[in-house]
Design an enzyme around this catalytic site. Structure first.
Site: not given
Ligand code: GLU
Length: 474
Positions: A244-248
């Site tokens: 996801s976006k949170r994983d960069g």
């Protein structure tokens, strides 16, 4: 003739998984000398994000994933934007109505909710087809149009997932056209793929559970279904959940802006879930076109390892000719390089090429060639080896270096041999002595090879810098 398509919805930026779907579809088409189509699936007006259609085409273009047909390039099977095809869907909806395979949904949302609750109370799965009205009003376009399904078992082949099967319980009456007049994805893509002559449908996992319903609709429409290929999910670095976006994971255009090369992204993304059966890790575009096949796409999730991406980009940067690299770094030079001499900049670039991982590393690797760096002794004190020595020792070593370099020919080879003599003379380790000199000259956390750096800076500058370092450290 192989025809594949990428069919994104303009609902946001193009993430790595989306680009991989596009890339695989593009590779299948190019491998087979077929055609690749871009189709914009913009029938969900609520989810549409302004500017994302442009963003999609920009992303494909940035990676060189050229399409033979699409909204902005035209083609014989257009229009390629679903919102421009409403008449076509209406015509195909009418075919289903005429053959008794579609009906006007008579229920309000509240009524449907009641059916749902009842099913739950009865511990039964909720199915629309259990509530088919006996008599149907002609469809006036103001209510949803539903498919009248024909529940049965299916077996089918997925090029990636293998042989799959399902029972009749998963077949239901799904919506074909919504009350706002727009078709659902479930209906529109089947009509479009058929009319556009698409031979291979390559898409993400989220559609696999709907496939039995699609097979049912293909049958009702009397059309052959294309080859199906379901992409494995892209997982985070640890491989334990979906990326996801949170994983960069960034938008592909952001990677390009940071100085990842399109060829790196292509090679990296292609190897998210695909390999050629050998140990090869880095592929050129032409190699991918020659070697790619869907049957070597893995079923299980592919791990997104950003460190590997960074490493791979360094590999690609080193393979570029200096002229090519020169053109690509135009926007990445530090401001101070603006007025620098062209030939000097080329020398600096040739040197930095060995150390760059992304083009954006260029300023950090080269600023001290264009402007006097500010001495920062903290860097030396924080260094593991150098931190152990007294300041007087640092200064003494720098003084020796300066004296030795004063009588050295200023080419990398001669400088290297002077530095080697200095090692013997002082009894220091390379990690200590060379780091110290490197700091004194660059005051940068990392830099290209020391002798070459000195050669490009020239004797005068090099000696001046060592002297300023000594002066500032006293
Ligand atoms: N519009 C769908 C999506 O963006 C496309 C799925 C497909 O490739 O058929 O997810």
């Amino acid at each position: 003739m192989t025809r594949t398509r990428f069919a994104p919805s303009p609902t946001g930026y193009l993430h790595v998984g989306g680009i991989r779907t596009a890339l695989f579809a593009w590779l299948v088409a190019r491998h087979d000398n077929g055609q690749f189509i871009l189709r914009l699936e913009d029938t969900d007006k609520n989810r549409e994000v302004e500017g994302s259609a442009q963003h999609l085409t920009d992303s494909l273009n940035a990676l060189g994933l050229n399409y033979d047909e699409g909204p902005d390039v035209g083609g014989d099977s257009g229009p390629y934007r679903q919102s421009d095809r409403l008449d076509i869907y209406r015509e195909w909806a009418q075919k289903l109505i005429d053959s008794g395979r579609a009906y006007a949904d008579p229920y309000t949302a509240e009524e449907v909710q009641k059916f749902r609750e009842q099913a739950q109370a009865d511990k039964q799965p909720f199915l629309y087809r259990n509530h088919r009205p006996d008599t149907t009003e002609p469809w006036d376009g103001k209510t949803p149009l539903r498919f009248k399904s024909d529940p049965k078992s299916y077996e089918w082949h997925d090029e990636v997932m293998g042989n799959l099967h399902s029972g009749p319980e998963v077949i239901d009456d799904f919506i074909l056209v919504k009350s706002d007049g727009y078709p659902t994805y479930n209906f529109a893509h089947i009509v479009d793929d058929h009319l556009m002559g698409v031979t291979h449908v390559i898409r993400g996992q989220e559609f696999i559970s709907s496939l039995p319903n699609y097979l049912n609709l293909y049958e009702a429409l009397g059309i052959e279904h294309p080859v199906f290929a379901t992409m494995p999910p892209v997982m985070n670095d640890q491989g334990n959940k979906k990326l996801s976006k949170r994983d960069g994971a960034k938008d592909v255009l952001d990677y390009i802006k940071e100085g990842y090369l399109p060829e790196t992204l292509i090679s990296f993304i292609a190897t998210l879930g695909w390999n050629d059966g050998t140990e090869q890790e880095v592929f050129t575009r032409d190699e991918l076109i020659a070697k790619f096949s869907l049957d070597r796409v893995q079923k299980s999730g592919a791990r997104f390892d950003e460190k590997r991406l960074l490493w791979m980009n360094g590999q690609f940067i080193r393979q570029l000719s200096l002229d090519d690299l020169w053109d690509r770094v135009a926007e990445f030079w530090p401001d101070t390089a603006d007025s620098a001499d062209h030939e000097f900049k080329r020398q600096v670039l040739a040197l930095a090429q060995d150390r760059m991982k992304i083009l954006h590393d260029l300023p950090a690797l080269t600023t001290y060639f264009f402007a006097e760096p500010t001495p920062n002794w903290q860097m030396i004190d924080d260094n593991k080896q150098l931190g152990k020595l007294e300041r007087t020792k640092h200064l003494e070593l720098l003084d020796k270096a300066k004296t030795a370099l004063e009588s050295t020919d200023f080419n990398a080879e001669a400088i290297q041999s002077t530095l080697n003599d200095l090692l013997e003379q002082t009894g220091e380790k390379p990690g200590t002595l060379f780091s110290l000199i490197r700091f004194a000259i660059t005051w940068a956390p990392f830099s290209p090879a020391l002798p070459e750096t000195m050669e490009i800076l020239g004797r005068e500058h090099t000696l001046e810098r060592i002297q300023s370092a000594i002066d500032s450290g006293r």
